[in-house]
Design an enzyme around this catalytic site. Structure first.
Site, PDB file in Angstrom:
ATOM      1  N   GLY A 231       0.837  -1.200   0.000  1.00  0.00           N
ATOM      2  CA  GLY A 231       0.000   0.000   0.000  1.00  0.00           C
ATOM      3  C   GLY A 231       0.868   1.243   0.000  1.00  0.00           C
ATOM      4  O   GLY A 231       2.022   1.207  -0.424  1.00  0.00           O
ATOM      5  N   SER A 232       0.315   2.330   0.509  1.00  0.00           N
ATOM      6  CA  SER A 232       1.008   3.620   0.415  1.00  0.00           C
ATOM      7  C   SER A 232       2.083   3.756   1.493  1.00  0.00           C
ATOM      8  O   SER A 232       2.054   3.062   2.515  1.00  0.00           O
ATOM      9  CB  SER A 232      -0.009   4.746   0.555  1.00  0.00           C
ATOM     10  OG  SER A 232      -0.615   4.651   1.832  1.00  0.00           O
ATOM     11  N   ALA A 234       2.454   6.269   3.500  1.00  0.00           N
ATOM     12  CA  ALA A 234       1.864   6.813   4.738  1.00  0.00           C
ATOM     13  C   ALA A 234       1.261   5.692   5.580  1.00  0.00           C
ATOM     14  O   ALA A 234       1.499   5.615   6.798  1.00  0.00           O
ATOM     15  CB  ALA A 234       0.794   7.847   4.381  1.00  0.00           C
ATOM     16  N   THR A 235       0.510   4.789   4.952  1.00  0.00           N
ATOM     17  CA  THR A 235      -0.087   3.690   5.722  1.00  0.00           C
ATOM     18  C   THR A 235       0.991   2.711   6.173  1.00  0.00           C
ATOM     19  O   THR A 235       0.924   2.175   7.280  1.00  0.00           O
ATOM     20  CB  THR A 235      -1.161   2.958   4.890  1.00  0.00           C
ATOM     21  OG1 THR A 235      -2.042   3.932   4.331  1.00  0.00           O
ATOM     22  CG2 THR A 235      -1.969   2.010   5.743  1.00  0.00           C
ATOM     23  N   GLY A 236       1.997   2.487   5.334  1.00  0.00           N
ATOM     24  CA  GLY A 236       3.092   1.586   5.697  1.00  0.00           C
ATOM     25  C   GLY A 236       3.758   2.023   7.002  1.00  0.00           C
ATOM     26  O   GLY A 236       4.112   1.186   7.845  1.00  0.00           O
ATOM     27  N   GLU A 253       5.624  -3.307   1.062  1.00  0.00           N
ATOM     28  CA  GLU A 253       5.765  -2.967  -0.363  1.00  0.00           C
ATOM     29  C   GLU A 253       4.992  -1.679  -0.577  1.00  0.00           C
ATOM     30  O   GLU A 253       3.758  -1.684  -0.625  1.00  0.00           O
ATOM     31  CB  GLU A 253       5.171  -4.080  -1.242  1.00  0.00           C
ATOM     32  CG  GLU A 253       5.962  -5.371  -1.224  1.00  0.00           C
ATOM     33  CD  GLU A 253       7.267  -5.277  -1.997  1.00  0.00           C
ATOM     34  OE1 GLU A 253       7.472  -4.304  -2.753  1.00  0.00           O
ATOM     35  OE2 GLU A 253       8.100  -6.175  -1.832  1.00  0.00           O
ATOM     36  N   CYS A 287       2.431   0.451  -8.812  1.00  0.00           N
ATOM     37  CA  CYS A 287       3.508   0.956  -7.933  1.00  0.00           C
ATOM     38  C   CYS A 287       4.758   1.218  -8.739  1.00  0.00           C
ATOM     39  O   CYS A 287       5.437   2.214  -8.545  1.00  0.00           O
ATOM     40  CB  CYS A 287       3.772  -0.029  -6.807  1.00  0.00           C
ATOM     41  SG  CYS A 287       4.208  -1.680  -7.380  1.00  0.00           S
TER      42      CYS A 287
HETATM   43  P1  NAD Z   1      -3.450   2.333   1.258  1.00  0.00           P
HETATM   44  O1  NAD Z   1      -2.174   2.419   2.016  1.00  0.00           O
HETATM   45  O2  NAD Z   1      -4.418   3.423   1.393  1.00  0.00           O
HETATM   46  O3  NAD Z   1      -4.254   0.995   1.636  1.00  0.00           O
HETATM   47  C1  NAD Z   1      -3.690  -0.285   1.506  1.00  0.00           C
HETATM   48  C2  NAD Z   1      -4.388  -1.236   2.456  1.00  0.00           C
HETATM   49  O4  NAD Z   1      -4.112  -0.848   3.804  1.00  0.00           O
HETATM   50  C3  NAD Z   1      -5.901  -1.296   2.335  1.00  0.00           C
HETATM   51  O5  NAD Z   1      -6.311  -2.644   2.472  1.00  0.00           O
HETATM   52  C4  NAD Z   1      -6.371  -0.477   3.537  1.00  0.00           C
HETATM   53  O6  NAD Z   1      -7.653  -0.815   3.995  1.00  0.00           O
HETATM   54  C5  NAD Z   1      -5.314  -0.824   4.565  1.00  0.00           C
HETATM   55  N1  NAD Z   1      -5.139   0.163   5.640  1.00  0.00           N
HETATM   56  C6  NAD Z   1      -5.471   1.473   5.657  1.00  0.00           C
HETATM   57  N2  NAD Z   1      -5.110   2.049   6.826  1.00  0.00           N
HETATM   58  C7  NAD Z   1      -4.519   1.075   7.568  1.00  0.00           C
HETATM   59  C8  NAD Z   1      -3.889   1.047   8.837  1.00  0.00           C
HETATM   60  N3  NAD Z   1      -3.804   2.140   9.613  1.00  0.00           N
HETATM   61  N4  NAD Z   1      -3.367  -0.117   9.276  1.00  0.00           N
HETATM   62  C9  NAD Z   1      -3.401  -1.234   8.502  1.00  0.00           C
HETATM   63  N5  NAD Z   1      -3.985  -1.268   7.277  1.00  0.00           N
HETATM   64  C10 NAD Z   1      -4.525  -0.120   6.806  1.00  0.00           C
HETATM   65  O7  NAD Z   1      -2.991   2.115  -0.251  1.00  0.00           O
HETATM   66  P2  NAD Z   1      -3.929   2.117  -1.551  1.00  0.00           P
HETATM   67  O8  NAD Z   1      -4.333   3.521  -1.817  1.00  0.00           O
HETATM   68  O9  NAD Z   1      -4.950   1.046  -1.420  1.00  0.00           O
HETATM   69  O10 NAD Z   1      -2.882   1.626  -2.678  1.00  0.00           O
HETATM   70  C11 NAD Z   1      -2.097   2.461  -3.442  1.00  0.00           C
HETATM   71  C12 NAD Z   1      -0.677   2.494  -2.930  1.00  0.00           C
HETATM   72  O11 NAD Z   1      -0.132   1.164  -2.897  1.00  0.00           O
HETATM   73  C13 NAD Z   1       0.263   3.271  -3.834  1.00  0.00           C
HETATM   74  O12 NAD Z   1       1.111   4.082  -3.043  1.00  0.00           O
HETATM   75  C14 NAD Z   1       1.072   2.195  -4.541  1.00  0.00           C
HETATM   76  O13 NAD Z   1       2.330   2.617  -5.010  1.00  0.00           O
HETATM   77  C15 NAD Z   1       1.188   1.176  -3.455  1.00  0.00           C
HETATM   78  N6  NAD Z   1       1.540  -0.136  -4.019  1.00  0.00           N
HETATM   79  C16 NAD Z   1       2.795  -0.653  -3.805  1.00  0.00           C
HETATM   80  C17 NAD Z   1       3.177  -1.865  -4.391  1.00  0.00           C
HETATM   81  C18 NAD Z   1       4.559  -2.449  -4.215  1.00  0.00           C
HETATM   82  O14 NAD Z   1       4.740  -3.632  -4.524  1.00  0.00           O
HETATM   83  N7  NAD Z   1       5.539  -1.715  -3.730  1.00  0.00           N
HETATM   84  C19 NAD Z   1       2.252  -2.540  -5.187  1.00  0.00           C
HETATM   85  C20 NAD Z   1       0.997  -1.980  -5.403  1.00  0.00           C
HETATM   86  C21 NAD Z   1       0.651  -0.780  -4.802  1.00  0.00           C
END
Ligand code: NAD
Length: 483
Positions: A231-232, A234-236, A253, A287
């Site tokens: 995910g993003s 910020a959430t990571g 990731e 990503c």
């Molecule tokens: P996001 O971080 O908003 O959400 C990802 C997941 O995290 C969702 O399932 C969400 O419900 C969950 N989540 C949200 N807040 C949380 C918390 N506090 N604790 C635990 N889980 C939580 O990301 P998104 O908008 O769904 O996806 C887009 C992002 O993902 C982009 O930044 C993209 O680059 C990244 N991404 C990275 C890869 C990689 O392999 N590096 C692959 C695909 C996407």
């Protein structure tokens, strides 16, 4: 009947369930899912409560004893059956994926085929104990033990592929799993979970849809040993902070802002289609999409014109239409964010060479857009746009191009393009990224590690590194002296 009236009478799809302990399960709460091509709710699915999560974690812990005791070959055979389920249901799953995610149907099918292929590839990688010392006195072995229960949290841009990678790594290495898809795209993952009941024993795989709070509960849950998060950034960071409470293992990731550096010796016409596709596929919601293009001044104008030409030819529309090449942005928040980044570039005096105009009608459509003559400080250069808006920047010295490509907190991937691959490889090695490509972008495989440097992540997916990240190294040290 008007389009709105037709939509209002179309039945909501509700044939979705959580998977807990091998049983399909309803829940007290639910999620509404929007088709981004129409902007309207088309389905509803259960949303897991804290109690559902506790049940799933308990089931996963119970199943762990038997599953971790199987041989790698037995678990690999189950992964092969999972890939067969993906292939057998490819069309039905692709239709659900396109409706909730937006990508063209052909690309949904490709995503599913890729998930099947990569999973088989990973489950063919041997994990062996290593003998570190074996002499007259001592034998010291390095072994690998499963961690226990792995929580997998996925984003909305490629729900099936981004679930299959961590799922295979966790299950093949003997862990059990609680998998949570994004609340924007839960349906295809729930359906896959339903079909995988025939493959995995009860409790080995549990699938829970839910909002962001479900992700938070998972990262803090004492019954989960590792989080594989995609995910993003910020959430990571939130995941890492929350996981510290129980010292969970982590694979993160995260986002990227990949630069492609195009040297002065290329044929702009020949490479423009490849650069354009690597930047705009899935409407830029990848990503490792190219998110900045640095072009040498000698070929800059010709490359911009060729990229603009590609953008003008692009067919944008509902992913269910077989002619569509680029679908909508997946959700309203992201749509508005991309438009905000484009508006910021315009305010800064950037030139829009192609695209930039929104089509009439509903749905979150932004056509592929080529932006030139923009400031390095523009949001479109500094941030991860995650949309089909591509900045093309000019450089005159290769050192300067590398410096600007590296001037970011992201470090996922990057590429260098040249008629001379060795010249390009020398520059590529200077990129501060997890993967540096030459004359390609977005090329990954099951046996090659993938992951981010800097704030783009922690650890690696795929390959033996990705598998071992789901295991605890254990030293067994034997003194060969009878007592
Ligand atoms: P996001 O971080 O908003 O959400 C990802 C997941 O995290 C969702 O399932 C969400 O419900 C969950 N989540 C949200 N807040 C949380 C918390 N506090 N604790 C635990 N889980 C939580 O990301 P998104 O908008 O769904 O996806 C887009 C992002 O993902 C982009 O930044 C993209 O680059 C990244 N991404 C990275 C890869 C990689 O392999 N590096 C692959 C695909 C996407």
């Amino acid at each position: 009947m008007s389009e709105t009236a037709a939509a209002s009478v179309a039945p909501l799809r509700t044939d979705f369930s959580l998977l807990i302990d091998g049983e399909l399960s309803a829940s007290a709460a639910s999620l509404e899912v929007i088709n981004p091509a129409t902007g309207r709710v088309f389905a509803r699915c259960p949303a897991a409560t804290r109690t559902d999560l506790d049940r799933a974690v308990q089931a996963a812990r119970r199943a762990s004893g038997h599953w971790s005791g199987l041989a790698f070959e037995e678990r690999a055979a189950a992964i092969t059956r999972m890939s067969a389920v993906l292939r057998a249901n490819q069309s039905a799953l692709a239709e659900r994926l396109t409706r909730e995610q937006g990508k063209p149907l052909g690309q949904s099918r490709d995503e599913i085929a890729r998930a099947a292929r990569q999973s088989e590839g990973m489950a063919a990688i041997p994990i062996r104990a290593e003998t570190l010392v074996d002499d007259a006195e001592r034998r010291i072995e390095l072994r690998y033990r499963p961690l226990g229960v792995v929580g997998i949290i996925t984003p909305w841009n490629a729900p099936i592929n981004l679930a299959a990678g961590p799922l295979t790594a966790a299950l093949y290495t003997g862990n059990t799993v609680v998998l949570k898809p994004s609340p924007y795209t839960p349906l295809s993952t729930l359906k896959l979970g339903e079909w995988l009941r025939e493959v995995f024993p009860p409790g080995v795989l549990n699938v829970l849809a839910g909002g962001d709070e479900l992700g938070e509960w998972m990262t803090a849950h004492p019954g989960i040993d590792k989080i594989s998060f995609t995910g993003s950034v910020a959430t990571g960071k939130k995941v890492m902070a929350s996981a510290a409470g129980t010292l969970k293992r982590l694979t993160l990731e995260l986002g990227g802002n990949d630069a492609a550096i195009v040297l002065d010796d290329v044929d702009p016409q020949a490479i423009a289609p490849r650069l354009f596709f690597a930047a705009c596929v899935n409407s830029g919601q990848v990503c490792m999409a190219i998110k900045r293009i640095y072009a040498h001044e000698r070929i800059y104008e010709a490359l911009c014109a060729a990229l603009a030409n590609e953008a003008r030819k692009a067919k944008v529309g509902d992913g269910l239409d077989p002619h569509t090449q680029f679908g909508p942005i997946q959700n309203r928040m992201q749509y508005e964010r991309v438009l905000g980044i484009l508006a910021d570039a315009r305010r800064g005096g950037a030139r829009i060479l192609a695209g930039g105009e929104l089509p009439e009608g509903s749905g979150y459509f932004i056509p592929p857009t080529i932006v030139t003559d923009l400031e390095e400080s523009s949001r479109l250069v500094r941030e991860e746009q995650f949309g089909p808006v591509v900045p093309v920047l000019r450089f005159s010295s290769e050192d300067d191009a590398v410096r600007r490509a590296n001037d970011t907190r992201f470090g996922l991937a990057g590429s260098v393009w040249s008629r001379d691959p060795e010249r390009a490889a020398a520059l590529a090695a200077r990129l501060e990224v997890g993967t540096a490509w030459v004359n390609q972008h977005r090329a990954t495989s099951a046996t090659v590690p993938f992951g981010g440097a800097k704030e783009s992540g922690l650890g690696r997916q795929y390959s033996v590194l990705g598998l071992k990240a789901n295991m605890e190294p254990q030293v067994v040290s034997v003194l060969k002296q009878p007592m």
